[in-house]
Scaffold this motif. Structure first.
Motif, PDB file in Angstrom:
ATOM      1  N   LYS A 177       9.586  44.308 -26.351  1.00 15.10           N
ATOM      2  CA  LYS A 177      10.189  43.742 -25.288  1.00 15.10           C
ATOM      3  C   LYS A 177       9.329  42.793 -24.522  1.00 15.10           C
ATOM      4  O   LYS A 177       8.310  43.335 -24.009  1.00 15.10           O
ATOM      5  N   LYS A 178       9.708  41.625 -24.323  1.00 13.75           N
ATOM      6  CA  LYS A 178       9.160  40.671 -23.414  1.00 13.75           C
ATOM      7  C   LYS A 178       9.747  40.265 -22.323  1.00 13.75           C
ATOM      8  O   LYS A 178      11.109  40.029 -22.604  1.00 13.75           O
ATOM      9  N   LYS A 179       9.177  40.027 -21.242  1.00 11.39           N
ATOM     10  CA  LYS A 179       9.982  39.179 -20.116  1.00 11.39           C
ATOM     11  C   LYS A 179       9.267  38.083 -19.767  1.00 11.39           C
ATOM     12  O   LYS A 179       8.206  38.103 -19.426  1.00 11.39           O
ATOM     13  N   ASN A 180       9.838  36.913 -20.283  1.00  9.92           N
ATOM     14  CA  ASN A 180       9.230  35.475 -19.860  1.00  9.92           C
ATOM     15  C   ASN A 180       7.764  35.439 -20.718  1.00  9.92           C
ATOM     16  O   ASN A 180       6.842  34.976 -20.056  1.00  9.92           O
ATOM     17  N   GLY A 181       7.720  36.062 -21.803  1.00 11.57           N
ATOM     18  CA  GLY A 181       6.286  36.122 -22.397  1.00 11.57           C
ATOM     19  C   GLY A 181       5.484  37.090 -22.031  1.00 11.57           C
ATOM     20  O   GLY A 181       4.330  37.125 -22.426  1.00 11.57           O
ATOM     21  N   ASN A 182       5.758  37.834 -21.070  1.00 11.75           N
ATOM     22  CA  ASN A 182       4.756  38.731 -20.582  1.00 11.75           C
ATOM     23  C   ASN A 182       5.537  40.231 -21.029  1.00 11.75           C
ATOM     24  O   ASN A 182       6.547  40.569 -20.687  1.00 11.75           O
ATOM     25  N   GLU A 183       4.500  41.067 -21.538  1.00 12.12           N
ATOM     26  CA  GLU A 183       4.697  42.405 -22.161  1.00 12.12           C
ATOM     27  C   GLU A 183       5.084  43.341 -21.036  1.00 12.12           C
ATOM     28  O   GLU A 183       4.210  43.371 -20.273  1.00 12.12           O
ATOM     29  N   GLN A 234       2.978  33.054 -17.705  1.00 13.08           N
ATOM     30  CA  GLN A 234       4.326  32.210 -17.683  1.00 13.08           C
ATOM     31  C   GLN A 234       4.880  32.455 -16.128  1.00 13.08           C
ATOM     32  O   GLN A 234       5.761  31.761 -15.810  1.00 13.08           O
ATOM     33  N   ASN A 235       4.662  33.921 -15.670  1.00 12.26           N
ATOM     34  CA  ASN A 235       5.318  33.995 -14.469  1.00 12.26           C
ATOM     35  C   ASN A 235       4.595  33.547 -13.319  1.00 12.26           C
ATOM     36  O   ASN A 235       3.486  33.079 -13.364  1.00 12.26           O
ATOM     37  N   THR A 236       5.133  33.535 -12.014  1.00 15.67           N
ATOM     38  CA  THR A 236       4.712  33.130 -10.796  1.00 15.67           C
ATOM     39  C   THR A 236       3.928  34.254 -10.161  1.00 15.67           C
ATOM     40  O   THR A 236       4.544  35.381 -10.151  1.00 15.67           O
ATOM     41  N   LEU A 237       2.587  34.221  -9.958  1.00 12.39           N
ATOM     42  CA  LEU A 237       1.916  35.288  -9.324  1.00 12.39           C
ATOM     43  C   LEU A 237       2.121  35.147  -7.716  1.00 12.39           C
ATOM     44  O   LEU A 237       2.325  34.212  -7.061  1.00 12.39           O
ATOM     45  N   VAL A 238       1.939  36.454  -7.163  1.00 14.25           N
ATOM     46  CA  VAL A 238       1.713  36.455  -5.993  1.00 14.25           C
ATOM     47  C   VAL A 238       0.466  37.107  -5.269  1.00 14.25           C
ATOM     48  O   VAL A 238      -0.108  37.954  -6.006  1.00 14.25           O
ATOM     49  N   THR A 239       0.014  36.596  -4.083  1.00 10.79           N
ATOM     50  CA  THR A 239      -0.979  37.321  -3.487  1.00 10.79           C
ATOM     51  C   THR A 239      -0.466  37.950  -2.163  1.00 10.79           C
ATOM     52  O   THR A 239       0.460  37.451  -1.216  1.00 10.79           O
ATOM     53  N   ASP A 240      -0.723  39.196  -1.743  1.00 15.68           N
ATOM     54  CA  ASP A 240      -0.252  39.927  -0.543  1.00 15.68           C
ATOM     55  C   ASP A 240      -1.480  39.700   0.429  1.00 15.68           C
ATOM     56  O   ASP A 240      -2.695  40.235   0.332  1.00 15.68           O
ATOM     57  N   THR A 241      -1.001  39.092   1.720  1.00 18.10           N
ATOM     58  CA  THR A 241      -1.990  38.862   2.787  1.00 18.10           C
ATOM     59  C   THR A 241      -2.111  40.019   3.792  1.00 18.10           C
ATOM     60  O   THR A 241      -2.557  39.779   4.914  1.00 18.10           O
ATOM     61  N   THR A 242      -1.113  41.263   3.686  1.00 20.79           N
ATOM     62  CA  THR A 242      -0.804  42.130   4.503  1.00 20.79           C
ATOM     63  C   THR A 242      -2.419  42.662   5.490  1.00 20.79           C
ATOM     64  O   THR A 242      -2.455  42.930   6.415  1.00 20.79           O
TER      65      THR A 242
END
Length: 674
Positions: free
Chosen positions: A3-9, A36-44
């Motif tokens: 199974k893959k989600k938007n190209g990411n395993e 392929q997905n949007t990455l996030v950075t946590d600034t906490t």
């Protein structure tokens, strides 16, 4: 896995840090662009608490969340990094939290081995408020990478490319992943012919940054000025022009537009967007990470349930730091940020300063003055240290109630803040579009540089000689001991000499306060209060404060009685709140609380043990010779002589006969031209 989600395993996340450390920054940049997905950075761990709580969150409280954060975020490929170091955290660690900033980085790295760590580097200003010799910036970046930082977000407070070149090249040389940063201000969508911060400006600046060898481009929206329309336009054009370069977006939620703007950026082609854990988001902080993940939907696989576990912890932590919450913050921010452009990270400090200056209740005036100050300084990007200059001038305008016309005309004779004068002298470099005239010319009248020139030309730091690390290390080891000083301490001293010395003096007096629980560190115990202190396996202490003696005016101390695991402990401790130091000895009375000698200054004369001064053999401005007896000290019926360690002039005399002194109390200072 099939199974893959938007190209990411699913279940087989990409280890971004492993990619960087094993394959290098170029491989990481390529992997980000291929994701392929949007990455996030946590600034906490950095910008969130800098913006909401004046950077006061202690290392111990971040450490408690470190392993859980590593587990939660390491289970997905869609968390890129944790922003956790640099910026104001470096000096605040020593100055207010009484911690070593390098310890924070290394301890968190130990507990969070799998996540990319990201820091904020102020270009040629490193993590300071001034310029430094080039080798200091290079050595700092090298040590930061070795201590566990991975990503350097490098910016200059005026978008001055010469300052950026030093910061970017120093970070690249360290081996880290370098995000060269565009500081966003104004409105990129404006059609006003006088709008200097248009699309052409940003694209041209971005091109110069890429040419410097940066691995990614960051857009740093300090005040939350990016709207969805502006974000879409800017990111779309950056993506067209730089198809192989990762784009990382950062904003503040000051006007409540953060989630919408970051979502628009992701839709337009940004690879990474910033957010903060829900409990540490909003207002002048970053947009809510949970809301951002929900908005991205299938384009981000971060588990909202895992975020909520972290959020519950940070809810309780934020409550502990309520003394640093500015109650007026929620009322002070809003859509008027598009007029005054105050950065999110400056709001809390500006509110505190306004209150201290007697401007409580007049923050609306301060905001209007901030906009005027920005105009007079040339309509500049506002981020540390340029934002401080604008803030200082705004406070001056509000306090003096001076008009714009009078300020410009009388600038040569007004007692302007030093930051304003230094800015006009070019200490930060030139602003986009040049300085504002005739204000600058008037400010510079009668205010030359030390070498007689009117102002700096080009990058100010290029004129500085290389820092002598070997000499500095030798002097610091002589002053504080071989074991206490490593390359990290030498760097801390190079960046913040006074702050570093004060930090070690505090440590010598009070010990390692980083081991105290936060409630004990931030709030003094009251008589009768009991608390538990855990200092390691088998080291648990139940402490009750039984009594505090009257203040001893001669020593500037109090004796505190504690019951520790059933035993009474009597501790004499300096009272640094009740009294302020007075160096006036003309009346024949001694200071109520003494300064401590500066171990890095050979001419700083102090005591080696507690006792009483029984003889003073010199007066201020006397010429003395090396080895000459200056004082006689009686301690436990033992009399010792305190001699001059060098020849020179007594510039300060801080003791009289009969004074009671403690170890390392400052008695006198000698100055020599040699």
């Amino acid at each position: 896995l099939d199974k893959k989600k938007n190209g990411n395993e699913v279940g087989n996340p990409i280890h971004w840090r492993k990619t960087l450390r094993e394959q290098g920054p170029k491989a990481l940049a390529k992997a980000v662009r291929n994701h392929q997905n949007t990455l996030v950075t946590d600034t906490t761990w950095r910008d969130a608490h800098q913006s909401l709580l004046a950077t006061r969150v202690r290392t111990a409280d971040i450490l408690k969340a470190a392993e859980a954060t590593n587990t939660a975020f390491n289970g997905t490929s869609d968390v890129f990094s944790l922003e956790m170091w640099g910026g104001a955290t470096f000096d605040v660690s020593m100055n207010f939290l009484r911690e070593c900033p390098w310890d924070r980085l290394e301890k968190l790295r130990e507990r969070t081995p799998d996540m990319l760590f990201q820091m904020l580097l102020r270009g040629a200003n490193a993590v300071g408020y001034t310029v430094y010799p080039d080798n200091v910036v290079y050595d700092f970046c090298k040590q930061a990478y070795e201590s566990g930082n991975d990503i350097f977000r490098v910016f200059d407070s005026l978008n001055y490319i010469e300052n950026m070149e030093l910061g970017v090249k120093a970070a690249v040389a360290s081996g880290g992943f370098v995000e060269a940063t565009i500081c966003y201000t104004g409105d990129v969508t404006s059609n006003d012919p006088e709008n200097k911060y248009n699309l052409k400006y940003y694209l041209a600046f971005a091109e110069k940054l890429v040419e410097l060898g940066a691995h990614a481009l960051a857009v740093k929206d300090m005040a939350g000025l990016l709207t969805p329309k502006a974000t879409t336009l800017l990111v779309t054009e950056l993506r067209k022009k730089f198809p192989e370069t990762p784009i990382h977006l950062h904003t503040h939620d000051t006007a409540g537009m953060g989630v919408a703007s970051m979502f628009a950026g992701a839709e337009a082609g940004a690879d990474i967007v910033d957010g903060a854990i829900d409990a540490m988001s909003g207002l002048s902080s970053q947009p809510c990470l949970g809301a951002l993940v929900a908005a991205l939907g299938e384009k981000n696989n971060v588990d909202l349930d895992a975020l909520q576990v972290l959020n519950e912890y940070w809810e309780s932590v934020r409550h502990q730091y309520s003394p640093f919450e500015v109650q007026a913050l929620s009322a002070a921010i809003g859509s008027n940020v598009y007029k005054h452009e105050i950065p999110g990270g400056q709001y809390t400090n500006l509110l505190f300063q306004s209150k201290q200056l007697g401007l409580d209740g007049r923050f609306t005036e301060v905001k209007k003055a901030y906009a005027l100050a920005n105009k007079l300084l040339g309509d500049i990007p506002k981020v540390t240290p340029s934002s401080k200059t604008v803030g200082d001038l705004a406070q001056f305008i509000t306090t003096t109630k001076i008009s714009e016309e009078e300020l410009v005309q009388s600038a040569a004779i007004l007692p302007l803040p030093n930051s304003v004068v230094e800015y006009m002298q070019g200490a930060l470099g030139p602003p986009p579009g040049g300085f504002s005239e005739p204000f600058r010319t008037n400010v510079l009248k009668g205010r030359p540089l030390k070498d007689g020139r009117d102002c700096f030309v080009g990058r100010p730091g290029s004129e500085l000689p290389s820092y002598d690390f070997k000499s500095a290390e030798k002097n610091l080891k002589e002053a504080y001991g071989e074991k206490r000083i490593t390359n990290k301490e030498v760097l801390s001293h190079a960046l913040y000499p006074s702050v570093f010395k004060d930090y070690l003096a505090f440590e010598k007096t009070f010990g390692d306060c980083s081991r105290l629980p936060t409630h004990m560190f931030l709030r003094p115990m009251t008589v009768g209060e009991e608390s538990q202190l855990h200092l390691g396996q088998g080291k648990d202490y139940y402490i009750q404060l039984d009594h505090i003696d009257e203040f001893d005016e001669d020593l500037g101390t109090r004796t505190v009685t504690l019951e520790v695991n059933g035993e009474n402990w009597f501790i004499r401790t300096p009272d640094i709140v009740t009294t302020e130091y007075s160096s006036d000895t003309s009346s024949g009375t001694s200071p109520k609380r003494r300064e401590k000698k500066d171990p890095t200054n050979k001419g700083s004369i102090g005591t080696s043990m507690p006792g009483q001064i029984v003889a003073v053999n010199v007066e201020e401005y006397d010429e003395v010779k090396e080895g000459q007896t200056l004082f006689k000290l009686s301690a436990m019926k033992m009399e010792t002589e305190i001699k001059a360690p060098m020849s020179g002039t007594i510039t300060r005399l801080l003791a009289v006969q009969g004074d009671s002194v403690e170890s390392d109390d400052l008695l006198a200072e000698i100055y020599s031209d040699d």
